[in-house]
Design an enzyme around this catalytic site. Structure first.
Site, PDB file in Angstrom:
ATOM      1  N   ASP A  60     -14.045 -16.749  29.528  1.00 14.48           N
ATOM      2  CA  ASP A  60     -15.350 -16.846  28.865  1.00 14.48           C
ATOM      3  C   ASP A  60     -15.690 -15.534  28.164  1.00 14.48           C
ATOM      4  OD1 ASP A  60     -18.385 -16.453  28.826  1.00 14.48           O
ATOM      5  OD2 ASP A  60     -18.237 -18.580  29.314  1.00 14.48           O
ATOM      6  N   HIS A 118     -17.181 -19.211  24.186  1.00 12.17           N
ATOM      7  CA  HIS A 118     -18.410 -19.378  24.960  1.00 12.17           C
ATOM      8  C   HIS A 118     -19.267 -20.438  24.279  1.00 12.17           C
ATOM      9  CE1 HIS A 118     -21.489 -18.124  27.850  1.00 12.17           C
ATOM     10  NE2 HIS A 118     -22.375 -18.126  26.863  1.00 12.17           N
ATOM     11  N   SER A 148     -24.527 -22.246  28.297  1.00 14.63           N
ATOM     12  CA  SER A 148     -24.697 -20.879  28.779  1.00 14.63           C
ATOM     13  C   SER A 148     -25.806 -20.790  29.826  1.00 14.63           C
ATOM     14  CB  SER A 148     -24.930 -19.932  27.607  1.00 14.63           C
ATOM     15  OG  SER A 148     -24.679 -18.599  27.980  1.00 14.63           O
TER      16      SER A 148
END
Length: 465
Positions: free
Chosen positions: A306, A373, A210
C-alpha cells in the site's frame, strides 16, 4: 548553518509552496513555533488524494453529482469539525437497480491532536462550507455498465468525510471549537437516506476507500443491523487494511498516531465491543484486530505494498531522517534489495493478518502485489481495458462475483515483482501527467512534484533552522 544559508532554504520553500498554490494547505501547519514536534504523518494525514481517486485524471464524460447537506443534523449533534452540517452526493438508481443501495464512505486521513484538528477544520476535510458542490462519480460509483458492470444502476451515494476519525469519534473540545462527531454523522446521513428510500432496499453494500475503508469495517455490522435479516447486506473495504507495523526505524509511527486520534476524539466509545472487550481502544482501531469478528460478509480490497502506508507509516521522514527511502517511496523500481526485503516483510505481515479472515466462506479478498492506494473509485483500476488483474479477474468483476455469490473470491497475489498488471504509484502519476497536459497548472496532479520537493525542503528547515 549560517543565517545566509537558512535564508535561502526558506526562500526555496516559499517558492515551491507559491507554485503549489491553493492545494498547499496540508503543510501550512509547519509555520507554527512547535513545528519541529509535528510528525509528517500528522501534516500529511489527509493527503491520500495524492495516491487515491483524485490523483486520477477524471474522464471528460464523467457523471457529476451535486452535494446535499443533511437538514436538521445540527440538532442531533451530527456536525463536522467546525460545527457545519454534513453532506453527501446521491445519484438515483434505475431499472433493476432502483431498490439497490451502495454507500461509499469518503476517505481523507485523520487528525490526532488539537492543533492538527483546528487546521483540518479550515479545509474540506473539516468543514462542509468547503465541500465541492459537485464531484465526479467514477469506478464503483459510475452509472455506465461498461465502467461499472454490477452496480451502475444502483442508488449510489458518497458520504463526505469531515470529522477526522473515520466516522467513529463522539466527543468535543469546546475551548478549541472542535466537534468530534463522526459517528453521529454516519448515523444522521444513513437516517436521511432511509427516509429517501433506502429503508425499502432489497440489497445494500457499504463501501469506503482508505480512511473510509477503515470506516466501512468499523460500521459494517452496525449498518447491517439497520435492515431486515432477509435483505442482502455486505461491506467492502478498499485500502482500509492499515497495519500495526514497525517502521524502518523500529518504531510504530502509525500506532502512535492512531493513539492520538482515538484518545482525542472519543473513538473508544463507538468501537465494536467484540474487540474492546479484549484489547485496548487503539488496537481496536487497527482492522487486523477487527476483521475476524465482523459478522457481516466483508470484502477486503488492498494493495500488499500500500503506497500510503509505505510513505506515511513504514518510512515517514521521522523514521527516515536521512531520506534513504525517499526515492523508493516514490518509485518502487528505485528500491534497493534491502528495502524490497523490508517491504516483503510488510506484505507477509498483511497476508498473515488476513489468513483467518479469508477462511470464512462469506468473506472475500483481493490482495494484489501493487504499490497503490484505493482501487475502487479510480476507473483505471476498477474496470478498464488495462485494469489490474488477479486470477484473471479485474477488481470490479471480483467484487461483483463475491457480492452476488457467483464465485468465491479469495485472491492473494504472488510477491513483487510478479504482477505486471499493477497500476503502481509512479505509473499512475505518469499517466495522469500525460492526460493533464494543457490543463490548469494548479491542478493536484501538476502539484505532485511541488509537494515532493516542498516536503524535502521543509524537512531541511526542521533540521537546520
Amino acid at each position: 548553518m549560517g543565517r545566509l544559508g537558512e535564508f535561502w532554504v526558506v526562500i526555496c520553500v516559499l517558492f515551491v509552496l507559491s507554485k503549489w498554490g491553493v492545494e498547499s494547505f496540508e503543510l501550512d501547519g509547519f509555520s507554527s513555533k512547535n513545528s519541529s514536534k509535528v510528525s509528517l504523518l500528522e501534516s500529511l494525514s489527509h493527503l491520500e488524494s495524492v495516491y487515491g481517486v483524485s490523483a486520477a485524471a477524471v474522464p471528460p464524460n464523467a457523471l457529476m453529482v451535486a452535494l446535499t447537506l443533511v437538514p436538521g443534523a445540527a440538532v442531533k449533534g451530527a456536525v463536522c469539525l467546525d460545527g457545519t452540517s454534513p453532506g453527501y452526493h446521491l445519484h438515483r438508481g434505475f431499472g433493476t437497480g432502483a431498490n439497490s443501495w451502495l454507500i461509499q464512505l469518503e476517505g481523507g486521513g485523520w487528525c490526532n491532536n488539537i492543533r492538527s484538528c483546528i487546521y483540518r477544520k479550515t479545509t474540506h476535510r473539516g468543514s462542509s462550507t468547503l465541500f465541492e458542490k459537485q464531484i465526479p462519480f467514477t469506478g464503483i460509483l459510475s452509472n455506465k455498465p461498461e465502467e461499472n458492470p454490477d452496480f451502475f444502476n444502483w442508488n449510489r451515494i458518497k458520504i463526505r468525510y469531515c470529522d477526522g476519525a473515520s466516522f467513529a469519534g463522539d466527543s468535543e473540545n469546546k475551548a478549541a471549537g472542535l466537534q468530534f462527531r463522526g459517528h453521529r454523522i454516519f448515523l444522521a446521513v444513513v437516517e436521511e437516506l432511509m427516509s429517501k428510500g433506502m429503508r425499502n432496499a432489497n440489497q445494500a453494500l457499504l463501501s469506503g476507500c482508505s480512511a473510509g475503508g477503515l470506516a466501512s469495517i468499523l460500521h459494517c455490522d452496525e449498518f447491517r443491523s439497520l435492515f431486515p435479516g432477509s435483505i442482502k447486506v455486505k461491506c467492502l473495504s478498499d485500502a482500509g487494511l492499515f497495519m500495526d507495523a514497525a517502521d524502518v526505524s523500529g518504531g510504530h509511527t502509525l500506532r502512535t498516531f492512531f493513539d492520538g486520534v482515538v484518545s482525542l476524539q472519543g473513538v473508544g466509545n463507538t468501537l465494536p465491543k467484540t474487540c474492546t472487550n479484549r484489547l485496548d481502544s487503539t488496537s481496536c482501531f487497527f482492522p487486523q484486530n477487527l476483521i475476524g469478528s465482523v459478522k457481516t460478509p466483508l470484502f477486503l480490497l488492498n494493495a500488499a505494498y500500500d503506497s500510503w502506508q509505505v510513505q506515511e507509516s513504514l518510512a515517514p521522514p521521522t523514521a527516515d531522517p536521512q531520506g534513504n527511502w525517499h526515492d523508493c517511496k516514490l518509485n518502487n523500481q528505485r528500491c534497493s534489495s534491502s528495502q524490497i526485503q523490508f517491504l516483503q516483510g510488510f506484505r507477509n505481515h498483511m497476508v498473515s493478518a488476513v489468513r483467518g479472515f479469508s477462511s470464512s466462506r462469506r468473506n472475500g479478498l483481493f490482495l494484489n502485489s501493487c504499490f497503490a492506494h484505493c482501487q475502487s473509485e479510480r476507473q483505471d483500476t476498477w474496470f478498464a481495458d488495462d485494469s489490474p488483474i488477479l486470477n484473471n479477474k479485474p477488481v470490479a468483476i471480483a467484487v461483483g462475483d463475491w457480492y452476488f455469490d457467483r464465485a468465491s473470491i479469495k485472491a492473494i497475489d504472488c510477491a513483487y515483482p510478479c504482477d505486471t498488471t499493477c497500476h503502481n504509484l509512479d505509473q499512475i502519476h505518469r499517466s495522469v501527467d500525460d492526460s493533464s497536459r494543457g490543463t490548469n497548472s494548479n491542478s493536484p496532479t501538476k502539484n505532485r512534484d511541488y509537494i515532493s520537493h516542498g516536503i524535502f525542503l521543509l524537512h531541511l528547515i526542521l533540521l537546520l533552522v
